[in-house]
Design a protein around this motif. Structure first.
Motif, PDB file in Angstrom:
ATOM      1  N   HIS A 164       0.861  -1.180   0.000  1.00 29.49           N
ATOM      2  CA  HIS A 164       0.000   0.000   0.000  1.00 29.49           C
ATOM      3  C   HIS A 164       0.901   1.234   0.000  1.00 29.49           C
ATOM      4  CE1 HIS A 164      -4.082   1.640   0.442  1.00 29.49           C
ATOM      5  NE2 HIS A 164      -3.434   2.676   0.976  1.00 29.49           N
ATOM      6  N   TRP A 165       0.559   2.209  -0.817  1.00 27.42           N
ATOM      7  CA  TRP A 165       1.374   3.423  -0.938  1.00 27.42           C
ATOM      8  C   TRP A 165       0.548   4.595  -0.429  1.00 27.42           C
ATOM      9  CZ3 TRP A 165       3.351   6.020  -6.085  1.00 27.42           C
ATOM     10  CH2 TRP A 165       4.507   6.768  -5.800  1.00 27.42           C
ATOM     11  N   ALA A 166       0.995   5.204   0.662  1.00 26.10           N
ATOM     12  CA  ALA A 166       0.317   6.365   1.232  1.00 26.10           C
ATOM     13  C   ALA A 166       1.181   7.598   0.969  1.00 26.10           C
ATOM     14  CB  ALA A 166       0.089   6.170   2.725  1.00 26.10           C
ATOM     15  N   VAL A 167       0.565   8.615   0.416  1.00 28.64           N
ATOM     16  CA  VAL A 167       1.297   9.812  -0.004  1.00 28.64           C
ATOM     17  C   VAL A 167       0.784  11.000   0.797  1.00 28.64           C
ATOM     18  CG1 VAL A 167       1.958  11.267  -1.957  1.00 28.64           C
ATOM     19  CG2 VAL A 167       1.468   8.828  -2.330  1.00 28.64           C
ATOM     20  N   MET A 168       1.640  11.541   1.679  1.00 34.37           N
ATOM     21  CA  MET A 168       1.239  12.723   2.444  1.00 34.37           C
ATOM     22  C   MET A 168       1.596  13.976   1.668  1.00 34.37           C
ATOM     23  SD  MET A 168       1.921  13.948   6.387  1.00 34.37           S
ATOM     24  CE  MET A 168       3.551  14.700   6.219  1.00 34.37           C
ATOM     25  N   THR A 169       0.590  14.755   1.350  1.00 36.95           N
ATOM     26  CA  THR A 169       0.761  16.022   0.648  1.00 36.95           C
ATOM     27  C   THR A 169       0.425  17.156   1.614  1.00 36.95           C
ATOM     28  OG1 THR A 169      -1.518  16.082  -0.135  1.00 36.95           O
ATOM     29  CG2 THR A 169       0.070  14.899  -1.506  1.00 36.95           C
ATOM     30  N   SER A 170       0.343  18.359   1.077  1.00 35.56           N
ATOM     31  CA  SER A 170      -0.143  19.519   1.830  1.00 35.56           C
ATOM     32  C   SER A 170      -1.065  20.288   0.891  1.00 35.56           C
ATOM     33  CB  SER A 170       1.043  20.389   2.278  1.00 35.56           C
ATOM     34  OG  SER A 170       1.734  20.898   1.155  1.00 35.56           O
ATOM     35  N   PHE A 199      -3.332  11.807   1.307  1.00 34.87           N
ATOM     36  CA  PHE A 199      -3.901  12.585   2.404  1.00 34.87           C
ATOM     37  C   PHE A 199      -3.041  13.823   2.624  1.00 34.87           C
ATOM     38  CE2 PHE A 199      -0.799   9.707   4.069  1.00 34.87           C
ATOM     39  CZ  PHE A 199      -0.207  10.328   5.160  1.00 34.87           C
ATOM     40  N   SER A 200      -3.636  14.848   3.201  1.00 38.57           N
ATOM     41  CA  SER A 200      -2.957  16.137   3.311  1.00 38.57           C
ATOM     42  C   SER A 200      -2.678  16.483   4.771  1.00 38.57           C
ATOM     43  CB  SER A 200      -3.811  17.239   2.676  1.00 38.57           C
ATOM     44  OG  SER A 200      -3.147  18.476   2.721  1.00 38.57           O
ATOM     45  N   GLN A 201      -1.447  16.931   5.024  1.00 38.52           N
ATOM     46  CA  GLN A 201      -1.127  17.425   6.349  1.00 38.52           C
ATOM     47  C   GLN A 201      -1.679  18.834   6.503  1.00 38.52           C
ATOM     48  OE1 GLN A 201       3.371  17.907   5.049  1.00 38.52           O
ATOM     49  NE2 GLN A 201       3.171  18.612   7.153  1.00 38.52           N
ATOM     50  N   ASP A 202      -1.784  19.297   7.734  1.00 41.09           N
ATOM     51  CA  ASP A 202      -2.315  20.629   7.993  1.00 41.09           C
ATOM     52  C   ASP A 202      -1.277  21.694   7.675  1.00 41.09           C
ATOM     53  OD1 ASP A 202      -4.737  19.628   8.913  1.00 41.09           O
ATOM     54  OD2 ASP A 202      -4.019  19.485  10.990  1.00 41.09           O
ATOM     55  N   GLU A 203      -1.784  22.888   7.423  1.00 40.40           N
ATOM     56  CA  GLU A 203      -0.916  24.051   7.351  1.00 40.40           C
ATOM     57  C   GLU A 203      -1.066  24.853   8.635  1.00 40.40           C
ATOM     58  OE1 GLU A 203       0.044  25.410   2.874  1.00 40.40           O
ATOM     59  OE2 GLU A 203      -1.850  26.154   3.665  1.00 40.40           O
ATOM     60  N   ASN A 228       7.175  17.480   9.173  1.00 39.10           N
ATOM     61  CA  ASN A 228       6.952  16.048   8.895  1.00 39.10           C
ATOM     62  C   ASN A 228       6.258  15.346  10.042  1.00 39.10           C
ATOM     63  OD1 ASN A 228       9.148  15.781  10.688  1.00 39.10           O
ATOM     64  ND2 ASN A 228      10.620  15.433   9.031  1.00 39.10           N
ATOM     65  N   GLY A 229       6.298  15.948  11.251  1.00 36.56           N
ATOM     66  CA  GLY A 229       5.552  15.374  12.370  1.00 36.56           C
ATOM     67  C   GLY A 229       4.049  15.548  12.231  1.00 36.56           C
ATOM     68  N   GLY A 230       3.627  16.331  11.225  1.00 34.51           N
ATOM     69  CA  GLY A 230       2.197  16.434  10.939  1.00 34.51           C
ATOM     70  C   GLY A 230       1.611  15.129  10.426  1.00 34.51           C
TER      71      GLY A 230
END
Length: 484
Positions: A164-170, A199-203, A228-230
């Motif tokens: 499974h490939w999970a991609v954290m964006t913003s 999925f997107s990290q918070d700003e 990156n701790g987001g």
């Protein structure tokens, strides 16, 4: 609500009093600008952000030399010190987990490529290599996932599981990254909806030195991804679904490392064999290098920055000439699902750390100010701040020249830039060919196709073959391995 669904200033302030200074030019904005500013303000959680700024001032009490110890050798391993039989066993354990569909690779791709001077997300920038479909960092990573799945299929005659490939964006990188990953998925036959999670990290809003929020334009607030701790807050809502899919292990890595061994079976197998809940890849630190050191602080694992370690400890060496605190962090980690459940709970809160930055802003007179020295603060959460919650923590020390070459800087800087990434990938490919005793006579930079070999395997056909310019260009038995 005013005409065309545009909120009035008073309506915004009724639910968001902290926004008042950010509405100084609201009446000058066009309706669509007002809507965008309102949407941004509604996501920034300014009241909490005000408190985060205050909390970040109270930094951890400095650790003393007595507090800091290297991770003991019983929990610090290097594959270069291991027998090939042991490494093969670890590889098998990792591949078995992949074949069972238990592995999720998480790529941290939310950062803004400001140092590169690119408007594109870092993972999508053309590399000029064409080692994999997409000619990008994400393209190389997708090809490595596809190759591992193929290798797992060769080992397991049943239907092998998928990685499974999970991609954290913003918010700033999500759209372009999603479109790029969709193309990669289609090319490699990944089921985008089933096998990939984006999925997107918070700003978080940026601040001046006094903790006031800043406008970047008259109609937008200066904001940046929360570090990156987001990851932990951003992925928490996806964990139940991933657990239901059978995911047990996570490999977390940064998008910018061109040499990253995505879902590395050796690393996963090592962590599983040692019943680790957290493991981290490190490289031996070099003299004067400012990367953080993985060590123990009062018995708990932590990454200590060079400034906190101090020159005396940083230079201290062991009897064999290595740095005592030489485990250099490269943001490459293993976590179990159970550990992620623990640190991603709603009650878990990582501290924010301050970074002084040069931040362009709109002054009271409406003019944009571009400072020449740091004038503001951005807050970040660090992914490794969860290490202290680990019960079984291990270091897996790898060779820098084979596994770590980040793309961080503009070409003009000359280090950690596109040309050094190209050079380092070429050098790894050359090393693999030398290990099968190929005779390299070309003096040009060359690249193996990513789908050909994950770790130097499947190159026996090239044993004792001459790798020349002519062979790479026109000898099919050779050039099928190479980009040309």
């Amino acid at each position: 609500m005013s005409t065309a669904g545009v909120p009035t200033k008073s309506e915004i302030l009724s639910s968001n009093k902290e926004a008042e200074p950010l509405l100084a030019f609201y009446d000058e904005l066009q309706d669509d600008e007002k809507r965008r500013l309102h949407a941004q303000l509604s996501t920034l959680n300014l009241s909490d952000a005000r408190q985060w700024f205050k909390d970040s001032e109270e930094q951890r009490a400095p650790s003393t030399a007595e507090d800091l110890k290297p991770v003991p050798i019983s929990h610090h391993f290097s594959p270069t010190d291991m027998h090939e039989v042991v490494l093969d066993d670890l590889w098998s354990k990792g591949m078995e987990a992949i074949a069972r569909g238990e592995v999720c690779a998480i790529v941290l791709a939310g950062g803004q490529a400001t140092r590169l001077g690119s408007a594109q997300p870092k993972g999508t920038i053309p590399l000029g290599i064409n080692a994999a479909y997409g000619d990008s960092l994400l393209g190389i990573q997708a090809a490595k996932i596809a190759l591992l799945q193929a290798l797992a299929g060769e080992r397991d005659h049943q239907t092998p599981g998928k990685i499974h490939w999970a991609v954290m964006t913003s918010p700033g990188t999500e759209e372009a990254t999603r479109e790029h990953v969709k193309k990669l998925a289609a090319h490699h036959g990944f089921d985008f909806d089933e096998q990939i999670t984006i999925f997107s990290q918070d700003e978080i809003a940026a601040y001046d030195e006094q903790g006031n929020f800043l406008l970047g334009t008259k109609g937008s607030v200066v904001a940046a991804p929360n570090g990156n701790g987001g990851l932990y807050s951003a992925i928490s809502s996806h964990l139940p679904r991933l657990r239901a899919k059978g995911i047990k292990y996570f490999h977390v890595y940064c998008v910018d490392n061109i040499l990253c061994k995505v879902a590395d079976p050796h690393f996963i197998g090592f962590a599983v064999a040692n019943d680790a809940d957290v493991a981290t890849k490190c490289v031996p630190k070099q003299k004067g290098e400012l990367v953080g050191s993985v060590c123990l602080d009062r018995g708990k694992p932590r990454v200590v920055e060079y400034s906190e370690l101090g020159a005396e400890l940083a230079e201290q060496k062991t009897s064999d000439g290595k740095y005592l605190f030489g485990a250099g962090s490269i943001a490459n980690h293993f976590f179990t699902m159970d550990f992620m459940d623990k640190v991603c709970s709603p009650s878990a809160r990582l501290p924010y750390h301050r970074a002084h930055k040069k931040i362009a802003y709109v002054a009271e007179n409406g003019e944009v100010v571009k400072p020449e020295k740091p004038n503001g603060i951005k807050l970040e959460q660090f992914i490794f701040d969860v290490f202290e919650s680990a019960e079984r923590f291990f270091i897996w020390e790898v060779a820098r020249n084979e596994e770590f070459s980040p793309l961080k800087n503009h070409q003009s800087v000359g280090t950690d830039c596109l040309s050094t990434c190209q050079r380092d990938l070429h050098n790894v490919n050359k090393l693999w060919l030398e290990r099968v005793a190929a005779r390299i006579t070309t003096t040009k930079q060359f690249y193996l196709k990513t789908l050909v070999s994950y770790n130097g395997e499947n190159l026996q056909e090239l044993r004792h073959r001459e790798i020349s310019d002519v062979a790479i260009e026109s000898d099919h038995s050779v050039n099928k391995f190479f980009v040309h």
